[in-house]
Design a protein around this motif. Structure first.
Motif, PDB file in Angstrom:
ATOM      1  N   GLU A 104       0.866  -1.168  -0.074  1.00 22.51           N
ATOM      2  CA  GLU A 104      -0.026  -0.031   0.149  1.00 22.51           C
ATOM      3  C   GLU A 104       1.033   1.259  -0.202  1.00 22.51           C
ATOM      4  OE1 GLU A 104      -3.905  -1.637   2.502  1.00 22.51           O
ATOM      5  OE2 GLU A 104      -2.565  -0.369   3.316  1.00 22.51           O
ATOM      6  N   ALA A 156      -3.165   5.962   1.750  1.00 25.61           N
ATOM      7  CA  ALA A 156      -2.612   4.951   2.758  1.00 25.61           C
ATOM      8  C   ALA A 156      -1.556   5.783   3.526  1.00 25.61           C
ATOM      9  CB  ALA A 156      -2.200   3.759   2.199  1.00 25.61           C
ATOM     10  N   SER A 157      -0.970   6.726   2.916  1.00 26.52           N
ATOM     11  CA  SER A 157       0.120   7.195   3.750  1.00 26.52           C
ATOM     12  C   SER A 157      -0.588   8.467   4.499  1.00 26.52           C
ATOM     13  CB  SER A 157       1.036   7.866   2.627  1.00 26.52           C
ATOM     14  OG  SER A 157       1.525   7.103   1.882  1.00 26.52           O
ATOM     15  N   GLN A 165      -3.792   8.348   5.691  1.00 23.03           N
ATOM     16  CA  GLN A 165      -4.390   7.463   6.924  1.00 23.03           C
ATOM     17  C   GLN A 165      -3.416   7.252   7.967  1.00 23.03           C
ATOM     18  OE1 GLN A 165      -6.335   3.999   5.607  1.00 23.03           O
ATOM     19  NE2 GLN A 165      -7.552   3.863   7.504  1.00 23.03           N
ATOM     20  N   ARG A 166      -2.138   6.750   7.656  1.00 20.90           N
ATOM     21  CA  ARG A 166      -1.301   6.338   8.695  1.00 20.90           C
ATOM     22  C   ARG A 166      -0.920   7.686   9.338  1.00 20.90           C
ATOM     23  NH1 ARG A 166       1.159   3.111   4.742  1.00 20.90           N
ATOM     24  NH2 ARG A 166       2.673   4.749   4.166  1.00 20.90           N
TER      25      ARG A 166
END
Length: 116
Positions: A41, A46-47, A49-50
């Motif tokens: 991912e 995704a980045s 979200q992290r």
């Protein structure tokens, strides 16, 4: 001074390394790399979200701490708990339209204008 003995050893070592270095990767290398990249991912969503999961609890705690401090220091001067927590200055129509509100201290008294 230049030591010619070291140059000869460096050239010999360089020749050995070049002779034993692989010319190309093993068969299927590019397919394995592409499959791994597709499976990971690595998208922007995704980045984000992290980072959101890491930063938001700290930001929420800081906002809650600041609101509590504002409420505690201004609880007697404001009419509601929300006004005290936000600690916003009291604004009137005259102070909003005064040109001094944009570039000077908000504590300065507004000049009185006489009606002709």
């Amino acid at each position: 001074m230049i030591d010619n003995q070291k140059d000869v050893h460096d050239e010999a070592l360089s020749t050995l390394l070049r002779a034993n270095a692989p010319d190309r990767f093993a068969a299927g290398f590019s397919e394995r790399v592409l499959a791994r990249v597709r499976n990971e991912e690595s998208s922007l969503a995704a980045s984000l979200q992290r980072q959101f999961v890491r930063i938001v609890p700290l930001a929420a705690a800081a906002a809650l701490l600041l609101a509590s401090f504002n409420w505690w220091s201004a609880r007697s001067t404001h009419t509601s708990a929300i006004d005290a927590a936000l600690n916003l200055p009291q604004v009137s129509l005259a102070s909003a339209y005064a040109s001094t509100a944009y570039y000077e201290s908000s504590d300065a008294p507004l000049p009185r204008q006489e009606m002709p």
